[in-house]
Design a protein around this motif. Structure first.
Motif, PDB file in Angstrom:
ATOM      1  N   THR A  55     -87.817 -41.115  -8.976  1.00 58.10           N
ATOM      2  CA  THR A  55     -89.194 -40.970  -9.457  1.00 58.10           C
ATOM      3  C   THR A  55     -89.885 -39.933  -8.579  1.00 58.10           C
ATOM      4  O   THR A  55     -90.463 -40.273  -7.544  1.00 58.10           O
ATOM      5  N   PRO A  56     -89.812 -38.675  -8.946  1.00 58.28           N
ATOM      6  CA  PRO A  56     -90.406 -37.633  -8.104  1.00 58.28           C
ATOM      7  C   PRO A  56     -91.911 -37.812  -7.992  1.00 58.28           C
ATOM      8  O   PRO A  56     -92.554 -38.352  -8.900  1.00 58.28           O
ATOM      9  N   PRO A  57     -92.493 -37.383  -6.877  1.00 55.84           N
ATOM     10  CA  PRO A  57     -93.948 -37.501  -6.731  1.00 55.84           C
ATOM     11  C   PRO A  57     -94.669 -36.685  -7.794  1.00 55.84           C
ATOM     12  O   PRO A  57     -94.236 -35.589  -8.152  1.00 55.84           O
ATOM     13  N   LEU A  58     -95.747 -37.246  -8.305  1.00 52.12           N
ATOM     14  CA  LEU A  58     -96.510 -36.581  -9.350  1.00 52.12           C
ATOM     15  C   LEU A  58     -97.511 -35.608  -8.737  1.00 52.12           C
ATOM     16  O   LEU A  58     -98.029 -35.847  -7.641  1.00 52.12           O
ATOM     17  N   PRO A  59     -97.800 -34.512  -9.421  1.00 48.68           N
ATOM     18  CA  PRO A  59     -98.832 -33.600  -8.899  1.00 48.68           C
ATOM     19  C   PRO A  59    -100.190 -34.291  -8.872  1.00 48.68           C
ATOM     20  O   PRO A  59    -100.531 -35.066  -9.764  1.00 48.68           O
ATOM     21  N   LYS A  60    -100.942 -34.026  -7.835  1.00 48.65           N
ATOM     22  CA  LYS A  60    -102.238 -34.687  -7.693  1.00 48.65           C
ATOM     23  C   LYS A  60    -103.241 -33.725  -7.084  1.00 48.65           C
ATOM     24  O   LYS A  60    -102.893 -32.827  -6.319  1.00 48.65           O
TER      25      LYS A  60
END
Length: 378
Positions: free
Chosen positions: A177-182
């Protein structure tokens, strides 16, 4: 999902399995009540300090690496005492276990939210809470058996193998689960989000549930002994509490997902049931003790999946780890604050008054929410 359930079981088993057996089976390391208190506080103290940090790290690099690293760290910390077998290294191992649990516990919660659509969050968190409750229930029993067979080192060895096995299982089955852009978040933005009602209300309810659960496990046996009951009866009461909490959580989660239960009303009902259960602890004899245990277990079992599902629904996916870490911090504060409050009041005015004080504090939340709702309607 199964490796995540196993991770929840591992942190609960690690917390209670060793804590329940330190005082009676570690005479070389536990030389006084002060030393015992320090060893017990190490695990929870590390979680209070580190869970928000690891939750934020899970958002930055992904929850899966934090989960795997925490499980491997738990296995390594447990193996430390197995290899060293000295009182000094027991402190190191216990601190390491707490720090590792601070990593994989909020990461597992974040993954439960990430890997399930919002329509299934209730069932997912209910199942996660069920297996965590099983760990809390079986920890003292299985830990006692292992210590009786091979001493404290065998218990730590089993925990090392358990942590390693769950880590390998998660490596194989839990998807990346790659980190989501924020968007960039300032300290002020963080404060605003963590002081918003959508975060504070479920977190306060989770803290209250954990406080009541901790008080029930710790003080109901004392009440039973004061009523002249034996260890079998008091142990049965604690088992009833844990069993009710474990059974109710998946049921509450399914009711939430199917729309038969509204989170705010369900949490309020759980808080009131928990408060009534604490008041029932003042009733004499075994019936009062079992009724108190059943109601506290059912109330906390109702609150837990609804609280986490509410947090997940109100949190952006890219901030899930941070929110779960902060919520776990609230639970740890409740875990420590509930017994402290009851013990302080009981010292001054008796154990029944201590139960009543916590019950009033827990019921205050639904009462205030109801008053605010009436005022808004008016």
């Amino acid at each position: 999902m199964w490796p995540l359930y196993a991770a929840g079981f591992t942190t609960a088993f690690g917390a209670h399995g060793i804590a329940a057996n330190l005082g009676g089976f570690a005479d070389d390391a536990v030389t006084s009540l002060l030393v015992l208190g320090g060893l017990l506080a190490l695990y929870d103290g590390a979680e209070v300090l580190l869970k928000p940090l690891f939750g934020t790290l899970a958002d930055r690099i992904g929850a899966r690496p934090v989960l795997l690293g925490g499980l491997l760290g738990f296995a390594a910390a447990s193996a430390t005492y197995v290899l060293a077998d000295s009182p000094a290294w027991l402190w190191v191992a216990r601190l390491g276990q707490g720090a590792a649990a601070s990593a994989f516990s909020p990461a597992a919660s974040a993954l439960v939210a990430r890997l399930n659509p919002s329509a299934k969050h209730g069932r997912a968190f209910g199942s996660y809470g069920f297996y965590k409750s099983i760990g809390y229930t079986l920890g003292p029993l299985l830990g006692g058996v292992l210590v009786w067979v091979g001493g404290l080192r065998l218990l730590f060895a089993v925990m090392a193998v358990l942590g390693l096995a769950v880590a390998i299982w998660a490596l194989v089955d839990v998807p990346v689960t790659p980190p989501l852009p924020k968007a960039r978040q300032t300290v002020l933005d963080l404060v605003r989000r963590l002081t918003d009602r959508s975060f504070l209300a479920p977190t306060a309810a989770l803290a209250a549930a954990t406080a009541a659960l901790s008080v029930g496990v710790g003080f109901l046996p004392v009440t039973g002994r004061l009523d002249g009951l034996g260890p079998i009866a008091t142990g049965a009461a604690v088992s009833v509490l844990a069993a009710c909490a474990a059974v109710v959580q998946p049921l509450a989660g399914r009711a939430l997902d199917t729309g038969r239960l509204v989170p705010s009303r369900g949490i309020a009902a759980g808080l009131l049931v928990t408060a009534v259960g604490l008041l029932c602890a003042a009733l004499p004899g075994l019936p009062g003790l079992l009724l108190a245990a059943a109601l506290v277990g059912a109330g906390t079992g109702l609150i837990t999946p609804l609280g986490f599902a509410s947090l997940a629904a109100a949190t952006p996916q890219e901030r899930m780890g941070q929110t779960m870490g902060a919520a776990e911090l609230g639970r740890e504060l409740g875990d420590a604050g509930g017994p402290l409050l009851v013990a302080t009041v009981a010292t001054l005015a008796g154990l029944t008054t201590g139960y009543t004080a916590l019950a009033v504090l827990i019921a205050l939340g639904p009462a205030v929410a109801f008053a605010v709702r009436l005022r808004q309607r008016a």
